[in-house]
Scaffold this active site. Structure first.
Site, PDB file in Angstrom:
ATOM      1  N   GLU A 293       0.825  -1.199   0.000  1.00  0.00           N
ATOM      2  CA  GLU A 293       0.000   0.000   0.000  1.00  0.00           C
ATOM      3  C   GLU A 293       0.865   1.257   0.000  1.00  0.00           C
ATOM      4  OE1 GLU A 293      -4.016  -1.376   2.256  1.00  0.00           O
ATOM      5  OE2 GLU A 293      -2.330  -0.994   3.566  1.00  0.00           O
TER       6      GLU A 293
ATOM      7  N   CYS B  38       3.610   8.421   1.230  1.00  0.00           N
ATOM      8  CA  CYS B  38       4.114   7.426   2.160  1.00  0.00           C
ATOM      9  C   CYS B  38       4.190   6.113   1.384  1.00  0.00           C
ATOM     10  CB  CYS B  38       3.142   7.314   3.336  1.00  0.00           C
ATOM     11  SG  CYS B  38       3.588   6.028   4.527  1.00  0.00           S
TER      12      CYS B  38
ATOM     13  N   CYS C 223       6.767  -7.315   6.403  1.00  0.00           N
ATOM     14  CA  CYS C 223       7.903  -6.816   7.170  1.00  0.00           C
ATOM     15  C   CYS C 223       8.364  -7.920   8.120  1.00  0.00           C
ATOM     16  CB  CYS C 223       7.504  -5.581   7.982  1.00  0.00           C
ATOM     17  SG  CYS C 223       8.886  -4.805   8.853  1.00  0.00           S
TER      18      CYS C 223
ATOM     19  N   CYS D 107      -0.320   5.627  10.185  1.00  0.00           N
ATOM     20  CA  CYS D 107       0.916   4.931  10.579  1.00  0.00           C
ATOM     21  C   CYS D 107       0.639   3.550  11.141  1.00  0.00           C
ATOM     22  CB  CYS D 107       1.650   5.693  11.661  1.00  0.00           C
ATOM     23  SG  CYS D 107       1.616   7.438  11.465  1.00  0.00           S
TER      24      CYS D 107
ATOM     25  N   CYS E 261       7.214  -6.005  15.095  1.00  0.00           N
ATOM     26  CA  CYS E 261       6.794  -5.122  16.190  1.00  0.00           C
ATOM     27  C   CYS E 261       5.326  -5.429  16.518  1.00  0.00           C
ATOM     28  CB  CYS E 261       6.967  -3.658  15.792  1.00  0.00           C
ATOM     29  SG  CYS E 261       8.678  -3.273  15.321  1.00  0.00           S
TER      30      CYS E 261
ATOM     31  N   CYS F 285       2.243  -3.143  15.366  1.00  0.00           N
ATOM     32  CA  CYS F 285       2.170  -2.706  13.967  1.00  0.00           C
ATOM     33  C   CYS F 285       1.447  -3.747  13.130  1.00  0.00           C
ATOM     34  CB  CYS F 285       3.581  -2.500  13.431  1.00  0.00           C
ATOM     35  SG  CYS F 285       3.655  -2.173  11.658  1.00  0.00           S
TER      36      CYS F 285
HETATM   37  N1  SAH Z   1       9.859  -0.184   9.515  1.00  0.00           N
HETATM   38  C1  SAH Z   1      10.044   1.225   9.580  1.00  0.00           C
HETATM   39  C2  SAH Z   1       9.067   2.026   8.746  1.00  0.00           C
HETATM   40  C3  SAH Z   1       7.616   1.635   8.714  1.00  0.00           C
HETATM   41  S1  SAH Z   1       6.527   2.077  10.023  1.00  0.00           S
HETATM   42  C4  SAH Z   1      10.000   1.694  11.022  1.00  0.00           C
HETATM   43  O1  SAH Z   1       9.661   0.895  11.878  1.00  0.00           O
HETATM   44  O2  SAH Z   1      10.375   2.823  11.291  1.00  0.00           O
HETATM   45  C5  SAH Z   1       6.468   3.814  10.191  1.00  0.00           C
HETATM   46  C6  SAH Z   1       6.238   4.258  11.613  1.00  0.00           C
HETATM   47  O3  SAH Z   1       4.929   3.910  12.090  1.00  0.00           O
HETATM   48  C7  SAH Z   1       7.216   3.625  12.597  1.00  0.00           C
HETATM   49  O4  SAH Z   1       7.664   4.597  13.506  1.00  0.00           O
HETATM   50  C8  SAH Z   1       6.339   2.608  13.282  1.00  0.00           C
HETATM   51  O5  SAH Z   1       6.857   2.225  14.537  1.00  0.00           O
HETATM   52  C9  SAH Z   1       5.033   3.357  13.396  1.00  0.00           C
HETATM   53  N2  SAH Z   1       3.893   2.505  13.707  1.00  0.00           N
HETATM   54  C10 SAH Z   1       3.720   1.207  13.403  1.00  0.00           C
HETATM   55  N3  SAH Z   1       2.548   0.758  13.864  1.00  0.00           N
HETATM   56  C11 SAH Z   1       1.941   1.798  14.474  1.00  0.00           C
HETATM   57  C12 SAH Z   1       0.682   1.952  15.124  1.00  0.00           C
HETATM   58  N4  SAH Z   1      -0.167   0.949  15.220  1.00  0.00           N
HETATM   59  N5  SAH Z   1       0.399   3.171  15.616  1.00  0.00           N
HETATM   60  C13 SAH Z   1       1.261   4.200  15.494  1.00  0.00           C
HETATM   61  N6  SAH Z   1       2.447   4.121  14.877  1.00  0.00           N
HETATM   62  C14 SAH Z   1       2.798   2.919  14.373  1.00  0.00           C
END
Ligand code: SAH
Length: 374
Positions: A116, A129, A136, A367, A140, A143
């Site tokens: 996406e 974005c 991935c 995000c 985490c 996420c």
């Molecule tokens: N893998 C990279 C980039 C993708 S995520 C990274 O981790 O930085 C982009 C941002 O969104 C990251 O800071 C990630 O931690 C955050 N993110 C992921 N899931 C989220 C959620 N459910 N709520 C808020 N931010 C989130």
């Protein structure tokens, strides 16, 4: 024997077609440097200047349809088109919100993988974005993308095509606000960009190189966001590309960060911050610390205090992101009063801090929500 052998060699006398298992997306003009484009064109028996013509069509006019490139002879269009403009992305679904100024696209890649991208138009800028991997591998727990695991790395051209598609929609006036351009690109879609280093750097180069080599977007408008792959941060600092580094910290202490950002078990908070400060020193760019505020998990004042102490007096900006709860998650965004207290604590230490808006939330485009559920 009734089937072909796994190596693709048919049994004698048998009519079998074994589809080639293409592990990688086909080569596209956007994968190549200007010199590589000229060589590719020459290899096909065409004059090298055709590479410049093709590049102008693609990067200036945002045209990826060789059939319409009428300044090229028909035979060359056919030949070069097939060789350098394979269809990489197919739009499966488009969702818009904010009166059309936020727009999420679900793309199918050649092998069926789904990714996406999100376009966000503000009064003073338009941000794309983009995804850098299908899925991935960083796992985490908060996420959406992390839950599904890694499918595969994307190619440079697959990444660039997401930006070109957004640029095309803007140029065509499809986004409210009149014809416009992409000013910012953030690698905050699906995937860990620094785990797909080579393709991501290729894409960044294509985005910043001036016409006809690339899109001519300012490096300052580009943000690479990472969980904190320390060796790759070091490499990025030496590329001579002044892109913004965003570090997804989410916790100032190893005990909690080990669970929120599992790669922390490999590179600790102190190591990842040291890499970030090196990055800032080398590039003179302010590092952005990303911190998703999760209710009663990482939003305590003592953690704000610890974070403040770790990042004060550095070339830094802290970006607090109210957690976007993913389906099935027990976690949610912090209470407003806890968020305010967290901000105040950081301000007390003199740390520049903002709370990120959650654009695109209604279309699961905010995000961490990009999960390509189909
Ligand atoms: N893998 C990279 C980039 C993708 S995520 C990274 O981790 O930085 C982009 C941002 O969104 C990251 O800071 C990630 O931690 C955050 N993110 C992921 N899931 C989220 C959620 N459910 N709520 C808020 N931010 C989130």
């Amino acid at each position: 024997m009734s089937t072909a052998s796994p190596t693709g060699t048919p049994a004698p006398g048998q009519l079998t077609f074994v589809a080639p298992r293409r592990a990688k997306p086909a080569r596209h003009l956007a994968d190549l440097t200007m010199a590589e484009r000229r060589a590719a064109v020459a290899e096909l028996g065409e004059k090298p200047f055709r590479a410049d013509q093709l590049s102008r069509h693609y990067f200036d006019k945002l045209n990826g349809e060789p059939a319409t490139m009428t300044d090229l002879p028909a035979a060359a269009r056919e030949k070069l088109g097939t060789a350098l403009f394979p269809k990489l992305l197919t739009s499966v679904r488009e969702l818009t919100t904010d009166n059309g100024t936020t727009r999420k696209t679900l793309w199918r890649l050649f092998d069926g993988a789904l990714v996406e991208s999100v376009l966000m138009r503000y009064t003073d800028r338009t941000t794309m974005c983009v995804s850098s991997q299908a899925g991935c591998g960083m796992n985490c727990p908060f996420c959406a993308t992390g839950q599904a695991g890694l499918t595969r790395n994307m190619s440079t051209a697959e990444i660039v095509e997401q930006v070109v598609a957004g640029a095309r929609a803007l140029a065509a006036g499809e986004v409210p606000g009149g014809p416009g351009r992409v000013s910012n690109v953030v690698f905050m879609g699906m995937g860990e960009p620094l785990a797909n280093y080579k393709a991501v750097i290729g894409a960044v180069r294509r985005l910043v190189e001036p016409s006809p080599s690339g899109l001519g977007i300012s490096a300052r408008g580009i943000t690479v966001s990472t969980v904190g792959l320390v060796p790759a941060i070091g490499k990025l600092a030496d590329e001579g590309l002044p892109v913004t580094l965003a570090l997804s910290l989410h916790a100032p202490d190893d005990e909690l960060r080990d669970t929120l950002v599992p790669i922390n078990t490999r590179w600790k908070v102190s190591e990842v911050l040291a890499a970030a400060w090196d990055y800032a020193a080398k590039t003179k760019r302010r590092v952005s610390i990303e911190y998703a505020l999760i209710k009663d998990i990482n939003d305590q004042e003592w953690r704000a205090d610890l974070l403040g102490k770790l990042v004060k007096n550095k070339l830094v900006h802290v970006n607090l992101i109210p957690l976007n709860p993913t389906p099935g998650s027990k976690w949610t965004a912090s209470r407003p009063e806890d968020e305010r207290a967290f901000v105040r604590r950081l301000e007390y230490h003199g740390v520049p801090v903002t709370v990120r808006d959650t654009r695109g939330r209604e279309i699961d485009g905010a995000c961490g929500q990009l999960a390509a559920a189909e």
